[in-house]
Motif scaffolding. Structure first.
Motif, PDB file in Angstrom:
ATOM      1  N   ALA A 187       0.756  -0.976  -0.070  1.00 38.55           N
ATOM      2  CA  ALA A 187       0.094   0.092   0.381  1.00 38.55           C
ATOM      3  C   ALA A 187       0.572   1.489  -0.201  1.00 38.55           C
ATOM      4  N   PRO A 188       1.077   2.095  -0.386  1.00 41.95           N
ATOM      5  CA  PRO A 188       1.720   3.334  -0.118  1.00 41.95           C
ATOM      6  C   PRO A 188       1.327   3.944   0.301  1.00 41.95           C
ATOM      7  N   ALA A 189       2.415   4.514   0.978  1.00 45.91           N
ATOM      8  CA  ALA A 189       2.334   5.578   2.053  1.00 45.91           C
ATOM      9  C   ALA A 189       1.969   6.440   2.367  1.00 45.91           C
ATOM     10  N   GLN A 190       1.129   6.848   3.777  1.00 47.46           N
ATOM     11  CA  GLN A 190       0.394   7.452   3.850  1.00 47.46           C
ATOM     12  C   GLN A 190       1.224   8.851   4.375  1.00 47.46           C
ATOM     13  N   GLU A 199      15.836   2.586  -0.009  1.00 47.14           N
ATOM     14  CA  GLU A 199      14.512   2.843   0.635  1.00 47.14           C
ATOM     15  C   GLU A 199      14.882   4.065   0.960  1.00 47.14           C
ATOM     16  N   VAL A 200      15.030   4.575   1.944  1.00 44.54           N
ATOM     17  CA  VAL A 200      15.213   6.141   2.466  1.00 44.54           C
ATOM     18  C   VAL A 200      14.295   6.847   1.231  1.00 44.54           C
ATOM     19  N   HIS A 202       9.608   9.939  -1.338  1.00 45.88           N
ATOM     20  CA  HIS A 202       9.078   9.689  -2.674  1.00 45.88           C
ATOM     21  C   HIS A 202       8.179   9.661  -2.516  1.00 45.88           C
ATOM     22  N   SER A 203       7.511   8.176  -2.014  1.00 46.36           N
ATOM     23  CA  SER A 203       5.662   7.839  -1.943  1.00 46.36           C
ATOM     24  C   SER A 203       5.702   9.123  -0.736  1.00 46.36           C
ATOM     25  N   ARG A 204       5.532   9.231   0.308  1.00 44.06           N
ATOM     26  CA  ARG A 204       4.911   9.924   0.991  1.00 44.06           C
ATOM     27  C   ARG A 204       5.476  11.934   0.674  1.00 44.06           C
ATOM     28  N   ARG A 205       5.480  12.277  -0.748  1.00 41.39           N
ATOM     29  CA  ARG A 205       4.886  13.000  -1.544  1.00 41.39           C
ATOM     30  C   ARG A 205       6.046  14.577  -1.191  1.00 41.39           C
TER      31      ARG A 205
END
Length: 79
Positions: free
Chosen positions: A3-6, A26-27, A32-35
């Motif tokens: 699932a995308p990170a919140q 991973e950092v 990026h996933s947390r925009r």
């Protein structure tokens, strides 16, 4: 599929956010996933390998089982 990170914070009130992970990939995936770029954050300096210890009443204890981790700090630039 993961699932995308919140987002880290709904209001993004923090001026500095440090992301800690075993690898640089991973950092940056978390960044990026947390925009965070869209929220006005940019990296403050080089990503470096760190050893983390938590200082408490009984002294400093190793965090992350003593494993070194990559850490990157991102700063929100106020407009």
């Amino acid at each position: 599929m993961n699932a995308p990170a919140q987002p880290i914070l709904n209001d993004c009130a923090e001026d500095l956010i440090t992301i800690i992970a075993p690898t640089l990939n991973e950092v940056m995936t978390q960044f990026h996933s947390r925009r965070l770029a869209a929220l006005g954050y940019s990296i403050t300096g080089p990503v470096r390998r760190h050893h983390f210890a938590l200082a408490d009443e009984s002294g400093a204890g190793d965090m992350f089982g003593g494993a070194s981790m990559m850490a990157a700090t991102f700063q929100r630039i106020s407009s």
